[in-house]
Write a protein that holds these residues in place. Structure first.
Motif, short mmCIF file in Angstrom:
data_model
loop_
_atom_site.label_atom_id
_atom_site.label_comp_id
_atom_site.label_asym_id
_atom_site.label_seq_id
_atom_site.Cartn_x
_atom_site.Cartn_y
_atom_site.Cartn_z
N ALA A 33 -5.46 -10.21 0.19
CA ALA A 33 -4.29 -10.25 1.07
C ALA A 33 -4.43 -11.37 2.09
CB ALA A 33 -4.11 -8.91 1.79
N CYS A 34 -3.30 -11.87 2.56
CA CYS A 34 -3.31 -12.93 3.57
C CYS A 34 -3.66 -12.36 4.93
CB CYS A 34 -1.93 -13.60 3.62
SG CYS A 34 -1.82 -14.92 4.85
N SER A 35 -4.67 -12.93 5.57
CA SER A 35 -5.12 -12.43 6.87
C SER A 35 -4.19 -12.84 8.01
CB SER A 35 -6.54 -12.91 7.16
OG SER A 35 -6.60 -14.33 7.18
N VAL A 36 -3.25 -13.75 7.73
CA VAL A 36 -2.26 -14.14 8.75
C VAL A 36 -0.86 -13.94 8.18
CG1 VAL A 36 -3.80 -15.77 9.92
CG2 VAL A 36 -2.39 -16.58 8.03
N TYR A 37 -0.67 -12.85 7.47
CA TYR A 37 0.54 -12.63 6.68
C TYR A 37 1.82 -12.79 7.49
CZ TYR A 37 3.78 -10.37 3.43
OH TYR A 37 4.83 -10.08 2.59
N GLU A 38 1.86 -12.23 8.69
CA GLU A 38 3.11 -12.26 9.45
C GLU A 38 3.45 -13.65 9.97
OE1 GLU A 38 -0.06 -10.54 12.26
OE2 GLU A 38 0.44 -10.52 10.12
N ILE A 39 2.48 -14.56 10.00
CA ILE A 39 2.78 -15.94 10.42
C ILE A 39 2.56 -16.92 9.26
CG2 ILE A 39 2.36 -15.51 12.87
CD1 ILE A 39 -0.37 -16.89 12.54
N ARG A 40 2.61 -16.42 8.04
CA ARG A 40 2.42 -17.27 6.86
C ARG A 40 3.50 -18.34 6.79
NH1 ARG A 40 5.12 -12.81 5.60
NH2 ARG A 40 6.59 -12.69 3.83
N PRO A 41 3.21 -19.48 6.19
CA PRO A 41 4.20 -20.56 6.10
C PRO A 41 5.37 -20.20 5.19
CG PRO A 41 1.96 -21.35 5.66
CD PRO A 41 1.90 -19.86 5.63
N LEU A 42 6.44 -20.96 5.32
CA LEU A 42 7.61 -20.73 4.47
C LEU A 42 7.29 -20.95 3.00
CD1 LEU A 42 10.42 -22.36 6.63
CD2 LEU A 42 10.27 -19.96 5.97
N ALA A 43 6.39 -21.87 2.70
CA ALA A 43 6.02 -22.10 1.30
C ALA A 43 5.48 -20.83 0.67
CB ALA A 43 5.00 -23.23 1.20
N CYS A 44 4.72 -20.05 1.41
CA CYS A 44 4.18 -18.79 0.91
C CYS A 44 5.26 -17.70 0.93
CB CYS A 44 2.99 -18.35 1.75
SG CYS A 44 1.64 -19.56 1.81
N ARG A 45 6.03 -17.68 1.99
CA ARG A 45 7.07 -16.67 2.16
C ARG A 45 8.11 -16.74 1.04
NH1 ARG A 45 8.21 -13.89 6.98
NH2 ARG A 45 6.63 -15.16 8.01
N ALA A 46 8.39 -17.96 0.59
CA ALA A 46 9.47 -18.17 -0.37
C ALA A 46 9.01 -18.15 -1.83
CB ALA A 46 10.17 -19.49 -0.08
N LEU A 47 7.72 -18.02 -2.08
CA LEU A 47 7.21 -18.05 -3.45
C LEU A 47 7.20 -16.63 -4.01
CD1 LEU A 47 6.09 -20.10 -5.50
CD2 LEU A 47 3.80 -19.44 -4.76
N LEU A 48 8.16 -16.35 -4.88
CA LEU A 48 8.34 -15.01 -5.44
C LEU A 48 8.41 -15.13 -6.95
CD1 LEU A 48 11.06 -13.77 -2.94
CD2 LEU A 48 8.64 -13.16 -2.91
N SER A 49 7.58 -14.38 -7.63
CA SER A 49 7.50 -14.47 -9.09
C SER A 49 7.90 -13.16 -9.75
CB SER A 49 6.07 -14.83 -9.52
OG SER A 49 5.94 -14.75 -10.93
N GLN A 50 8.57 -13.26 -10.88
CA GLN A 50 8.94 -12.09 -11.68
C GLN A 50 7.87 -11.74 -12.70
OE1 GLN A 50 12.94 -13.92 -12.67
NE2 GLN A 50 13.58 -11.80 -12.40
N SER A 51 6.80 -12.50 -12.75
CA SER A 51 5.78 -12.25 -13.76
C SER A 51 4.38 -12.56 -13.25
CB SER A 51 6.06 -13.08 -15.02
OG SER A 51 5.00 -12.95 -15.96
N ALA A 52 3.63 -11.51 -12.92
CA ALA A 52 2.25 -11.71 -12.52
C ALA A 52 1.43 -12.28 -13.67
CB ALA A 52 1.65 -10.38 -12.05
N ARG A 53 1.79 -11.90 -14.89
CA ARG A 53 1.07 -12.41 -16.05
C ARG A 53 1.25 -13.91 -16.18
NH1 ARG A 53 1.82 -9.37 -21.67
NH2 ARG A 53 0.66 -7.83 -20.45
#
Length: 273
Positions: free
Chosen positions: A175-195
């Protein structure tokens, strides 16, 4: 470490350093390199609003020459822009049934950290916000990990990092240790397939080339508007406004006390990703 590691003395008051013109260049994801006119108008509207907020906030915060005020303003900017991004994304979901369906299939979750083993491209202000939180005592054990990871990755490009399987130094127990202040690049990266994410990560080896990273385009387009506005505001103020790689930028600020003051004085101290 204390905040003084980032800014140990006064800073110069910022001023508008160029003739202002509309934002026309956007930090777009590769999948949206040729957006239509409606998307371009949307991006420009978002970017211009973000640009004004960032520019005016930094002008006001730096007016007294107090570095601590500038750091506080950067944190406030990050909070405001994250909330703005989430509100924009919520509006898009509300008006787009297909996006809601695709969002329901997103498999991102705690412990699925394949995307935390690639270079993360952020704005300078996003990197400053995280560096300031770390310098103020948050997650103190992360600082040595950041410096060690940056040293290990020095001279390697994005594929070289992936070949090393080098995790983000902010990653703790999946898990991200600074999750609530994570950058937009991380915030916006959403995947429909973990595989598919796992396949992308596993496909890259020394000298190899990986598959494309699967992710929804809409959130990344929204983030592009916010990021582009931040970049334009920094350029308005005579600051180097190009994107930077997160690990390397954090290591620079935490390891070199003069880095951030020099950037605020107009020097381009950050390497381009």
């Amino acid at each position: 470490m204390a905040v003084a590691v980032l800014i140990s003395g006064p800073v110069r008051p910022l001023v508008i350093a160029r003739v202002l013109a509309p934002v026309t260049r956007f930090a777009l994801p590769a999948e949206a390199a040729q957006p239509g006119p409606d998307i371009l108008r949307y991006l420009q509207d978002v970017a211009e609003r973000v640009r004004r907020v960032v520019r005016e906030t930094l002008l006001a915060a730096s007016a007294g020459g107090d570095g601590a005020q500038v750091l506080a303003a950067v944190d406030g900017i990050g909070t405001e822009l994250a909330a703005g991004y989430e509100a924009q994304f919520a509006r898009q979901r509300a008006g787009d049934a297909d996006l809601r369906t695709r969002m329901a299939a997103v498999e991102c979750r705690k412990g699925c950290d394949f995307c935390c083993h690639v270079n993360v491209t952020v704005t300078v202000l996003e990197a400053v916000r995280i560096a300031a939180a770390l310098a103020a005592g948050r997650q103190p054990q992360r600082q040595s990990e950041i410096l060690a990871t940056a040293e290990r990755l020095a001279g390697r490009d994005a594929e070289g990092r992936q070949a090393l399987r080098a995790a983000c130094p902010l990653l703790v127990d999946g898990a991200c240790s600074v999750y609530e202040i994570r950058p937009l690049a991380c915030r916006a990266l959403l995947s429909q397939s973990a595989r598919s994410c796992e396949a992308h990560f596993a496909a890259v080896g020394p000298g190899g080339r990986g598959t494309s990273l699967p992710s929804l385009v809409t959130p990344r387009l929204i983030a592009a508007g916010f990021v582009s506005g931040e970049m334009a505001a920094m350029q308005d103020l005579g600051l180097a406004g190009h994107l930077v790689e997160l690990t390397a930028s954090l290591a620079l600020m935490l390891g070199e006390p003069t880095a951030l003051p020099r950037w605020l004085a107009g020097e381009d101290v950050f390497a381009r990703p």
